[in-house]
Design a protein around this motif. Sequence first.
Motif, mmCIF file in Angstrom:
data_model
loop_
_atom_site.group_PDB
_atom_site.id
_atom_site.type_symbol
_atom_site.label_atom_id
_atom_site.label_comp_id
_atom_site.label_asym_id
_atom_site.label_seq_id
_atom_site.Cartn_x
_atom_site.Cartn_y
_atom_site.Cartn_z
ATOM 1 N N GLU A 32 0.845 -1.088 0.138
ATOM 2 C CA GLU A 32 0.083 -0.027 0.169
ATOM 3 C C GLU A 32 0.906 1.119 0.027
ATOM 4 O OE1 GLU A 32 -2.987 -0.285 3.267
ATOM 5 O OE2 GLU A 32 -3.893 -1.926 2.499
ATOM 6 N N THR A 95 0.450 -2.256 -12.137
ATOM 7 C CA THR A 95 -0.718 -1.820 -11.456
ATOM 8 C C THR A 95 -0.410 -0.194 -11.033
ATOM 9 O OG1 THR A 95 -1.098 -3.891 -10.559
ATOM 10 C CG2 THR A 95 -1.977 -2.343 -9.245
ATOM 11 N N ALA A 99 -2.526 2.850 -11.562
ATOM 12 C CA ALA A 99 -3.244 3.755 -10.702
ATOM 13 C C ALA A 99 -2.768 5.287 -10.981
ATOM 14 C CB ALA A 99 -2.523 3.293 -9.303
ATOM 15 N N LEU A 108 -9.986 8.708 -10.390
ATOM 16 C CA LEU A 108 -9.871 8.144 -8.902
ATOM 17 C C LEU A 108 -8.908 9.237 -8.260
ATOM 18 C CD1 LEU A 108 -9.257 4.448 -9.144
ATOM 19 C CD2 LEU A 108 -11.398 5.432 -8.442
ATOM 20 N N GLU A 112 -7.673 6.809 -3.062
ATOM 21 C CA GLU A 112 -8.862 5.812 -3.551
ATOM 22 C C GLU A 112 -7.945 5.237 -4.708
ATOM 23 O OE1 GLU A 112 -13.169 5.124 -5.234
ATOM 24 O OE2 GLU A 112 -12.253 7.062 -5.612
ATOM 25 N N ALA A 113 -6.948 5.456 -5.824
ATOM 26 C CA ALA A 113 -6.226 5.129 -6.607
ATOM 27 C C ALA A 113 -5.271 3.997 -5.942
ATOM 28 C CB ALA A 113 -5.528 6.202 -7.453
ATOM 29 N N ALA A 115 -5.442 2.793 -2.843
ATOM 30 C CA ALA A 115 -6.044 1.691 -1.977
ATOM 31 C C ALA A 115 -6.299 0.926 -3.169
ATOM 32 C CB ALA A 115 -6.928 2.260 -1.117
ATOM 33 N N THR A 116 -7.156 1.312 -4.148
ATOM 34 C CA THR A 116 -7.682 0.271 -5.085
ATOM 35 C C THR A 116 -6.698 -0.441 -5.622
ATOM 36 O OG1 THR A 116 -9.518 1.597 -5.370
ATOM 37 C CG2 THR A 116 -9.387 -0.011 -6.965
ATOM 38 N N ALA A 117 -5.588 0.160 -6.076
ATOM 39 C CA ALA A 117 -4.504 -0.780 -6.873
ATOM 40 C C ALA A 117 -3.930 -1.681 -5.945
ATOM 41 C CB ALA A 117 -3.602 0.390 -7.352
ATOM 42 N N SER A 119 -5.207 -3.192 -3.371
ATOM 43 C CA SER A 119 -6.065 -4.167 -2.964
ATOM 44 C C SER A 119 -6.224 -5.151 -4.324
ATOM 45 C CB SER A 119 -7.611 -3.692 -2.797
ATOM 46 O OG SER A 119 -8.479 -4.522 -2.750
ATOM 47 N N PHE A 120 -6.350 -4.582 -5.323
ATOM 48 C CA PHE A 120 -6.345 -5.431 -6.747
ATOM 49 C C PHE A 120 -5.018 -6.251 -6.740
ATOM 50 C CE2 PHE A 120 -5.191 -5.669 -11.373
ATOM 51 C CZ PHE A 120 -6.416 -6.247 -11.731
ATOM 52 N N ASN A 123 -4.934 -8.925 -3.966
ATOM 53 C CA ASN A 123 -6.111 -9.958 -4.072
ATOM 54 C C ASN A 123 -5.544 -10.914 -5.162
ATOM 55 O OD1 ASN A 123 -7.546 -9.107 -1.971
ATOM 56 N ND2 ASN A 123 -8.727 -7.860 -3.032
#
Length: 129
Positions: A32, A95, A99, A108, A112-113, A115-117, A119-120, A123
Amino acid sequence: MLEALTADALDAVARRLADANLERATVEDAIERILRAFVAVGDRYAVLTSDQATLEAAHGELAAPLHEVLARGIETGVLRDDLPVEILYEFLAGTILKAIALNQQHRLGLEEASATAASFFLNGTRSRD
Protein backbone atom coordinates in the motif's frame (compact mmCIF):
# COMPACT_ATOMS: atom_id res chain seq x y z
CA MET A 1 15.00 19.28 -19.45
CA LEU A 2 13.69 15.70 -19.64
CA GLU A 3 16.75 14.53 -17.71
CA ALA A 4 16.02 17.06 -14.95
CA LEU A 5 12.38 15.98 -14.74
CA THR A 6 13.43 12.35 -14.68
CA ALA A 7 15.94 13.00 -11.90
CA ASP A 8 13.33 14.93 -9.91
CA ALA A 9 10.76 12.14 -10.27
CA LEU A 10 13.24 9.44 -9.32
CA ASP A 11 14.38 11.42 -6.28
CA ALA A 12 10.81 12.08 -5.16
CA VAL A 13 9.79 8.42 -5.42
CA ALA A 14 13.03 7.23 -3.80
CA ARG A 15 12.51 9.63 -0.86
CA ARG A 16 8.93 8.49 -0.41
CA LEU A 17 9.96 4.83 -0.50
CA ALA A 18 12.71 5.49 2.05
CA ASP A 19 10.25 7.36 4.30
CA ALA A 20 7.78 4.48 4.05
CA ASN A 21 10.00 2.16 6.14
CA LEU A 22 9.01 -0.75 3.94
CA GLU A 23 11.25 -3.18 5.80
CA ARG A 24 9.33 -2.62 9.07
CA ALA A 25 5.84 -2.75 7.56
CA THR A 26 3.79 -5.86 6.95
CA VAL A 27 3.87 -6.98 3.33
CA GLU A 28 0.33 -5.73 2.81
CA ASP A 29 1.10 -2.32 4.33
CA ALA A 30 4.37 -2.10 2.39
CA ILE A 31 2.56 -2.66 -0.90
CA GLU A 32 0.00 0.00 0.00
CA ARG A 33 2.84 2.40 0.85
CA ILE A 34 4.60 1.61 -2.43
CA LEU A 35 1.46 2.37 -4.43
CA ARG A 36 0.85 5.59 -2.50
CA ALA A 37 4.46 6.72 -3.05
CA PHE A 38 4.24 6.29 -6.81
CA VAL A 39 0.75 7.71 -7.24
CA ALA A 40 1.60 10.72 -5.06
CA VAL A 41 4.36 11.75 -7.47
CA GLY A 42 2.40 10.55 -10.48
CA ASP A 43 2.49 13.86 -12.33
CA ARG A 44 6.27 13.91 -12.19
CA TYR A 45 6.59 10.17 -12.65
CA ALA A 46 4.35 10.28 -15.73
CA VAL A 47 7.17 11.88 -17.71
CA LEU A 48 9.07 8.64 -17.25
CA THR A 49 6.30 6.58 -18.78
CA SER A 50 6.41 8.37 -22.12
CA ASP A 51 9.75 6.88 -23.12
CA GLN A 52 10.29 3.12 -22.76
CA ALA A 53 14.07 3.38 -22.25
CA THR A 54 13.62 6.01 -19.55
CA LEU A 55 10.89 3.93 -17.92
CA GLU A 56 13.09 0.84 -17.83
CA ALA A 57 15.99 2.84 -16.35
CA ALA A 58 13.69 4.31 -13.71
CA HIS A 59 12.34 0.92 -12.76
CA GLY A 60 15.90 -0.37 -12.57
CA GLU A 61 16.77 2.28 -10.01
CA LEU A 62 13.59 1.86 -7.97
CA ALA A 63 13.17 -1.90 -8.24
CA ALA A 64 15.28 -3.05 -5.29
CA PRO A 65 12.93 -2.08 -2.44
CA LEU A 66 9.95 -3.44 -4.37
CA HIS A 67 11.72 -6.73 -5.05
CA GLU A 68 12.60 -6.99 -1.34
CA VAL A 69 8.97 -6.57 -0.30
CA LEU A 70 7.78 -9.09 -2.87
CA ALA A 71 10.45 -11.62 -1.87
CA ARG A 72 9.49 -11.20 1.78
CA GLY A 73 5.87 -11.71 0.81
CA ILE A 74 6.70 -15.01 -0.88
CA GLU A 75 8.97 -16.14 1.98
CA THR A 76 6.37 -15.42 4.65
CA GLY A 77 3.53 -17.04 2.73
CA VAL A 78 1.60 -13.80 2.21
CA LEU A 79 2.13 -13.84 -1.56
CA ARG A 80 1.81 -16.77 -3.90
CA ASP A 81 4.97 -18.77 -4.49
CA ASP A 82 4.14 -20.17 -7.92
CA LEU A 83 5.43 -17.01 -9.62
CA PRO A 84 8.94 -15.61 -9.22
CA VAL A 85 9.59 -12.16 -7.79
CA GLU A 86 10.37 -10.81 -11.27
CA ILE A 87 6.89 -11.70 -12.54
CA LEU A 88 5.16 -10.31 -9.46
CA TYR A 89 7.23 -7.15 -9.93
CA GLU A 90 5.99 -6.80 -13.52
CA PHE A 91 2.39 -7.06 -12.33
CA LEU A 92 3.05 -4.54 -9.55
CA ALA A 93 4.70 -2.13 -12.01
CA GLY A 94 1.70 -2.38 -14.33
CA THR A 95 -0.66 -1.79 -11.43
CA ILE A 96 1.37 1.28 -10.41
CA LEU A 97 1.18 2.73 -13.92
CA LYS A 98 -2.58 2.16 -14.14
CA ALA A 99 -3.17 3.75 -10.72
CA ILE A 100 -1.15 6.80 -11.80
CA ALA A 101 -3.14 7.05 -15.03
CA LEU A 102 -6.50 6.81 -13.26
CA ASN A 103 -5.43 9.50 -10.81
CA GLN A 104 -4.17 11.79 -13.59
CA GLN A 105 -7.44 11.34 -15.48
CA HIS A 106 -9.26 12.41 -12.28
CA ARG A 107 -11.17 9.15 -12.32
CA LEU A 108 -9.84 8.23 -8.88
CA GLY A 109 -8.30 10.44 -6.20
CA LEU A 110 -4.82 9.80 -4.82
CA GLU A 111 -5.90 7.72 -1.85
CA GLU A 112 -8.60 5.84 -3.74
CA ALA A 113 -6.28 5.03 -6.64
CA SER A 114 -3.57 3.84 -4.25
CA ALA A 115 -5.88 1.77 -2.07
CA THR A 116 -7.77 0.24 -4.98
CA ALA A 117 -4.56 -0.67 -6.80
CA ALA A 118 -3.06 -2.20 -3.65
CA SER A 119 -6.20 -4.23 -3.04
CA PHE A 120 -6.33 -5.32 -6.68
CA PHE A 121 -2.68 -6.40 -6.63
CA LEU A 122 -2.85 -8.14 -3.26
CA ASN A 123 -6.05 -10.01 -4.02
CA GLY A 124 -4.52 -11.39 -7.20
CA THR A 125 -1.20 -12.36 -5.66
CA ARG A 126 -2.12 -13.69 -2.21
CA SER A 127 -0.92 -17.13 -1.29
CA ARG A 128 -3.44 -19.81 -2.19
CA ASP A 129 -2.90 -21.70 1.05
